[in-house]
Design an enzyme around this catalytic site. Structure first.
Site, PDB file in Angstrom:
ATOM      1  N   ALA A 274      -7.184  11.905  21.348  1.00  0.00           N
ATOM      2  CA  ALA A 274      -7.026  12.132  22.793  1.00  0.00           C
ATOM      3  C   ALA A 274      -7.611  13.469  23.226  1.00  0.00           C
ATOM      4  O   ALA A 274      -6.908  14.341  23.746  1.00  0.00           O
ATOM      5  CB  ALA A 274      -5.547  12.030  23.186  1.00  0.00           C
TER       6      ALA A 274
ATOM      7  N   ARG B  51      -9.973  20.602  22.332  1.00  0.00           N
ATOM      8  CA  ARG B  51      -8.711  20.561  23.054  1.00  0.00           C
ATOM      9  C   ARG B  51      -8.267  19.111  23.154  1.00  0.00           C
ATOM     10  O   ARG B  51      -9.050  18.251  23.564  1.00  0.00           O
ATOM     11  CB  ARG B  51      -8.844  21.181  24.446  1.00  0.00           C
TER      12      ARG B  51
ATOM     13  N   THR C 252      -9.360   2.637   7.521  1.00  0.00           N
ATOM     14  CA  THR C 252      -8.780   1.455   8.158  1.00  0.00           C
ATOM     15  C   THR C 252      -7.312   1.669   8.533  1.00  0.00           C
ATOM     16  O   THR C 252      -6.681   0.760   9.083  1.00  0.00           O
ATOM     17  CB  THR C 252      -8.867   0.237   7.212  1.00  0.00           C
ATOM     18  N   ALA C 253      -6.771   2.843   8.249  1.00  0.00           N
ATOM     19  CA  ALA C 253      -5.358   3.108   8.520  1.00  0.00           C
ATOM     20  C   ALA C 253      -5.220   3.829   9.868  1.00  0.00           C
ATOM     21  O   ALA C 253      -5.703   3.355  10.882  1.00  0.00           O
ATOM     22  CB  ALA C 253      -4.757   3.911   7.369  1.00  0.00           C
ATOM     23  N   TYR C 254      -4.559   4.983   9.881  1.00  0.00           N
ATOM     24  CA  TYR C 254      -4.333   5.727  11.127  1.00  0.00           C
ATOM     25  C   TYR C 254      -5.644   6.034  11.836  1.00  0.00           C
ATOM     26  O   TYR C 254      -5.740   5.974  13.070  1.00  0.00           O
ATOM     27  CB  TYR C 254      -3.566   7.010  10.800  1.00  0.00           C
ATOM     28  N   ASN C 255      -6.680   6.358  11.072  1.00  0.00           N
ATOM     29  CA  ASN C 255      -7.990   6.667  11.638  1.00  0.00           C
ATOM     30  C   ASN C 255      -8.494   5.560  12.553  1.00  0.00           C
ATOM     31  O   ASN C 255      -8.991   5.823  13.651  1.00  0.00           O
ATOM     32  CB  ASN C 255      -8.988   6.924  10.507  1.00  0.00           C
TER      33      ASN C 255
ATOM     34  N   ASP D   1       0.821  -1.208   0.000  1.00  0.00           N
ATOM     35  CA  ASP D   1       0.000   0.000   0.000  1.00  0.00           C
ATOM     36  C   ASP D   1       0.858   1.264   0.000  1.00  0.00           C
ATOM     37  O   ASP D   1       0.472   2.291  -0.561  1.00  0.00           O
ATOM     38  CB  ASP D   1      -0.922   0.005   1.223  1.00  0.00           C
TER      39      ASP D   1
ATOM     40  N   ASN E 121      -5.393   8.580   1.933  1.00  0.00           N
ATOM     41  CA  ASN E 121      -5.760   7.990   3.220  1.00  0.00           C
ATOM     42  C   ASN E 121      -6.282   9.014   4.216  1.00  0.00           C
ATOM     43  O   ASN E 121      -7.430   8.959   4.616  1.00  0.00           O
ATOM     44  CB  ASN E 121      -4.564   7.256   3.833  1.00  0.00           C
TER      45      ASN E 121
ATOM     46  N   ASP F  75      -4.870  16.174  21.620  1.00  0.00           N
ATOM     47  CA  ASP F  75      -3.641  15.973  20.843  1.00  0.00           C
ATOM     48  C   ASP F  75      -3.783  16.451  19.408  1.00  0.00           C
ATOM     49  O   ASP F  75      -2.825  16.914  18.793  1.00  0.00           O
ATOM     50  CB  ASP F  75      -3.239  14.497  20.848  1.00  0.00           C
TER      51      ASP F  75
END
Length: 269
Positions: A184, A147, A160-163, A45, A121, A149
């Site tokens: 966060a 408020r 399906t990746a970082y999300n 990918d 992505n 990170d």
């Protein structure tokens, strides 16, 4: 038909590339790296992301095909031992395709300069060492003051990746939209945000107006967007569905949900 090949540098990808070039030389398919009809990525990918970035100014006519040389990816349909089968499909190509929505990112700086990008992505805006404070607007109407990170906007296929790793939902790629996920967030009696992912459609735009960009990091897929904070500041980042989707040649397209099952669940279907 004109073909371009983008490959990873590992030995297996190099081997598959050589085989593909040898097979193509025996056909009437041309290798044309500048203005291809189809872009073949060989690797994973990440390699397809590289190919997308290289040819994203030609999305109106380019289709992509992915050959994976390792584990099954979300954008790669063909295995490294299926070169001959892929070549047969290329020779019988009739323009068949499947299209997925992309994410448009519009960045505005304090001096009026603007920058426009497209992500396959996701894009994330976050602070490196301190709490990020950002006002969130949906369709130019104030929604919340965030408020935490940071915030991540993702495409359906990029969900399906970082999300997903930061608690976002997995979206069906047949939905033409995008997603905004909190990183966060601080939620207490003083500070309050929605606290859950938001899925928006093609008519929606999310605008982030950060209070202090001195420690900010903005990404577009795997790239870091850089600006000189001594000369200008990040004023706002706007996200919406891009006008142009990414298109894949649909010879034997693997189901998105089969990919999700294989990647995250495994075992008997």
């Amino acid at each position: 038909m004109k073909i371009a090949i983008v490959s990873y540098g590992d030995p297996e990808a190099v081997r598959v590339r050589k085989i593909m070039l040898n097979r193509l030389a025996k056909t009437d398919i041309q290798c044309e790296p500048k203005h291809p009809d189809i872009v073949i990525s060989i690797g994973g990918d990440g390699t397809l992301l590289t190919a997308f970035n290289k040819y994203q100014d030609q999305l109106d006519h380019v289709r992509f095909v992915g050959i994976h040389t390792g584990h099954l990816g979300f954008y790669t349909d063909w295995r490294n031992f299926e070169v001959d089968d892929l070549l047969t499909s290329l020779q019988h190509d009739s323009g068949q395709l499947v299209a997925y929505p992309l994410l448009q990112i519009d960045v505005t700086y304090s001096d009026g300069q603007a920058q426009h990008m497209v992500a396959l992505n996701e894009s994330a805006l976050r602070q490196k060492t301190k709490t990020m404070v950002s006002d969130v607007y949906i369709n130019d109407r104030f929604f919340e003051s965030f408020r935490g990170d940071g915030l991540c906007a993702s495409t359906p296929t990029g969900s399906t990746a970082y999300n997903k790793s930061v608690g976002g939902a997995v979206m069906d790629p047949k939905i033409s939209g995008f997603q905004l996920t909190e990183l966060a967030s601080l939620n207490n009696r003083v500070y309050r945000s929605l606290g859950s992912p938001i899925i928006l459609g093609t008519e929606s735009q999310v605008t982030l107006r950060i209070h202090d960009d001195s420690d900010s990091l903005l990404t577009c897929d795997r790239r870091v967007v850089e600006w000189n904070t001594d000369e200008h500041h990040l004023s706002e980042v706007a996200y919406r569905v891009a006008d142009q989707p990414i298109r894949f040649a649909k010879y034997r397209h693997t189901s998105f949900w089969d990919r999700v099952h294989e990647s995250f669940i495994g075992g008997r279907k």
